[in-house]
Design a protein around this motif. Structure first.
Motif, PDB file in Angstrom:
ATOM      1  N   UNK A 139       0.807  -1.228   0.000  1.00 30.78           N
ATOM      2  CA  UNK A 139       0.000   0.000   0.000  1.00 30.78           C
ATOM      3  C   UNK A 139       0.839   1.276   0.000  1.00 30.78           C
ATOM      4  N   UNK A 140       2.080   1.179  -0.472  1.00 27.80           N
ATOM      5  CA  UNK A 140       2.921   2.375  -0.561  1.00 27.80           C
ATOM      6  C   UNK A 140       2.660   3.071  -1.903  1.00 27.80           C
ATOM      7  N   UNK A 141       2.086   4.271  -1.824  1.00 18.15           N
ATOM      8  CA  UNK A 141       1.912   5.101  -3.019  1.00 18.15           C
ATOM      9  C   UNK A 141       3.281   5.652  -3.422  1.00 18.15           C
ATOM     10  N   UNK A 142       3.418   6.168  -4.656  1.00 16.44           N
ATOM     11  CA  UNK A 142       4.751   6.503  -5.164  1.00 16.44           C
ATOM     12  C   UNK A 142       5.573   7.419  -4.250  1.00 16.44           C
ATOM     13  N   UNK A 143       4.925   8.419  -3.638  1.00 12.60           N
ATOM     14  CA  UNK A 143       5.714   9.347  -2.805  1.00 12.60           C
ATOM     15  C   UNK A 143       6.325   8.624  -1.608  1.00 12.60           C
ATOM     16  N   UNK A 161       0.070  -3.720  -3.894  1.00 11.54           N
ATOM     17  CA  UNK A 161      -0.908  -2.621  -3.922  1.00 11.54           C
ATOM     18  C   UNK A 161      -2.173  -3.056  -4.660  1.00 11.54           C
ATOM     19  N   UNK A 162      -3.263  -2.399  -4.324  1.00  8.10           N
ATOM     20  CA  UNK A 162      -4.513  -2.672  -5.044  1.00  8.10           C
ATOM     21  C   UNK A 162      -4.286  -2.421  -6.540  1.00  8.10           C
ATOM     22  N   UNK A 163      -4.529  -3.425  -7.341  1.00 12.19           N
ATOM     23  CA  UNK A 163      -4.359  -3.264  -8.795  1.00 12.19           C
ATOM     24  C   UNK A 163      -5.330  -4.190  -9.514  1.00 12.19           C
ATOM     25  N   UNK A 164      -6.118  -3.620 -10.387  1.00 16.15           N
ATOM     26  CA  UNK A 164      -7.049  -4.404 -11.209  1.00 16.15           C
ATOM     27  C   UNK A 164      -7.464  -3.523 -12.377  1.00 16.15           C
ATOM     28  N   UNK A 165      -8.330  -4.055 -13.214  1.00 13.04           N
ATOM     29  CA  UNK A 165      -8.649  -3.328 -14.454  1.00 13.04           C
ATOM     30  C   UNK A 165      -9.285  -1.957 -14.194  1.00 13.04           C
ATOM     31  N   UNK A 166      -9.927  -1.786 -13.035  1.00 16.83           N
ATOM     32  CA  UNK A 166     -10.546  -0.483 -12.734  1.00 16.83           C
ATOM     33  C   UNK A 166      -9.585   0.485 -12.040  1.00 16.83           C
TER      34      UNK A 166
END
Ligand code: NDP
Length: 286
Positions: A139-143, A161-166
């Motif tokens: 869950x680490x966002x780029x920053x 991280x959360x990743x899917x087609x949406x």
């Protein structure tokens, strides 16, 4: 015939299956059966967390399977309440104890909140001693990821991280690729939400390949070498979700799927101050 699951190599040379089995939200009393079924179906990567409160059941399933330890890849995660140098050490030992293992393949910082610097420095230590084969974050966002990489010694092997087609995370993916951090997708089926399984674009692509919507969504991830860990308690779906290595999405399929990106989380907004505060107060019996 058992599906051959490809492996990817992490930035420290450790090999990780490209597809595994997640156990979030499987109640403790159903987890042993689910993991036994998943191992029987051919899964070798199991993804749990101290916060899922089912590590013991995962451990029992692993022990019952009789599969040699070096054929398995076990991930668990450290929860926020246990961050900090000393408490991380203790939480790690407790997770290993619950799992009945003497080492982990991958240990992740579950959330980028609280004293994750202390946690990371503690995790860097045992990794050298060989009790953790690879360490990473979730869950680490780029920053936050760039910050952690810049100010510490070891670059995370994985960011889950959360990743899917949406919610496709193409910028995150690029940053991780630049730094050698493996992208791992949680919620690869968007937890079934937002009409996922009835999406007309996915259904149409599925028809052309003779596959299911779930298989198209998972194939879209593994074709980008993003590690996926779909969850199901049903053996038939476990087998279906594994069966994604005998076809290829075309350029046109990929372009149509790219159009489904909303650029937003469908589950939890890590930038919402109220959500961050709430999560910081969530405690588990770890
Ligand atoms: P998923 O996107 O994997 O979706 C799971 C849901 O889809 C369940 O309701 C399941 O139902 C259903 N499903 C599974 N396969 C199929 C299929 N072939 N056809 C139709 N429905 C299907 O959600 P998760 O949130 O579980 O994500 C996967 C894993 O990622 C987790 O288990 C966990 O390990 C990890 N994760 C990590 C997080 C983090 O913060 N690091 C957060 C969330 C998840 P059923 O079981 O009834 O089949």
């Amino acid at each position: 015939m058992t599906t051959q699951i490809p492996y990817v190599t992490l930035n420290n040379g450790v090999r990780m299956p490209l597809l595994g089995f997640g156990v979030f939200q499987i109640p403790d009393d159903q987890t042993q059966q689910a993991v036994e079924d998943a191992l029987e179906a051919g899964y070798r990567l199991i993804d749990t967390a101290a916060a899922y409160e089912n590590e013991r059941a995962v451990g029992r399933a692993i022990a019952a399977s009789g599969i040699p330890r070096d054929e398995l890849f076990v991930t668990t995660k450290l929860w926020i309440q246990d961050y900090g140098q000393d408490s991380t050490e203790r939480a790690f030992d407790r997770s290993l104890d619950r799992l009945g293992l003497d080492h982990l393949d991958l240990y992740l910082i579950h959330q980028p909140f609280g004293d994750y610097y202390g946690a990371w420095r503690a995790m860097e230590d045992p990794s050298r001693a060989g009790r953790i084969r690879a360490i990473g974050v979730s869950n680490f966002y780029p920053d936050r990821l760039a910050d952690l990489i810049t100010h510490n010694e070891i670059v995370p092997a994985v960011n889950q991280i959360e990743t899917h087609v949406f919610f496709q995370r193409t910028d995150d993916h690029e940053l991780m690729r630049e730094h050698g951090v493996r992208h791992e997708a949680w919620g690869p089926l968007s937890q079934g939400g937002q009409g996922f399984f009835d999406n007309p674009v996915l259904a149409d692509i599925a028809r052309t390949h003779g596959k299911s919507v779930a298989q198209i969504a998972l194939r879209w991830l593994v074709q980008q070498e993003i590690v996926v860990i779909p969850k199901s308690v049903r053996p038939q779906r476990m087998a279906e979700n594994l069966d994604v290595f005998d076809f290829q999405l075309t350029k046109d399929d990929m372009a149509r799927i790219a159009d489904l990106d909303t650029g937003r989380s469908q589950v939890f907004d890590h930038h919402d101050p109220a959500g961050v505060k709430w999560l910081g107060g969530v405690r588990f019996d770890t």
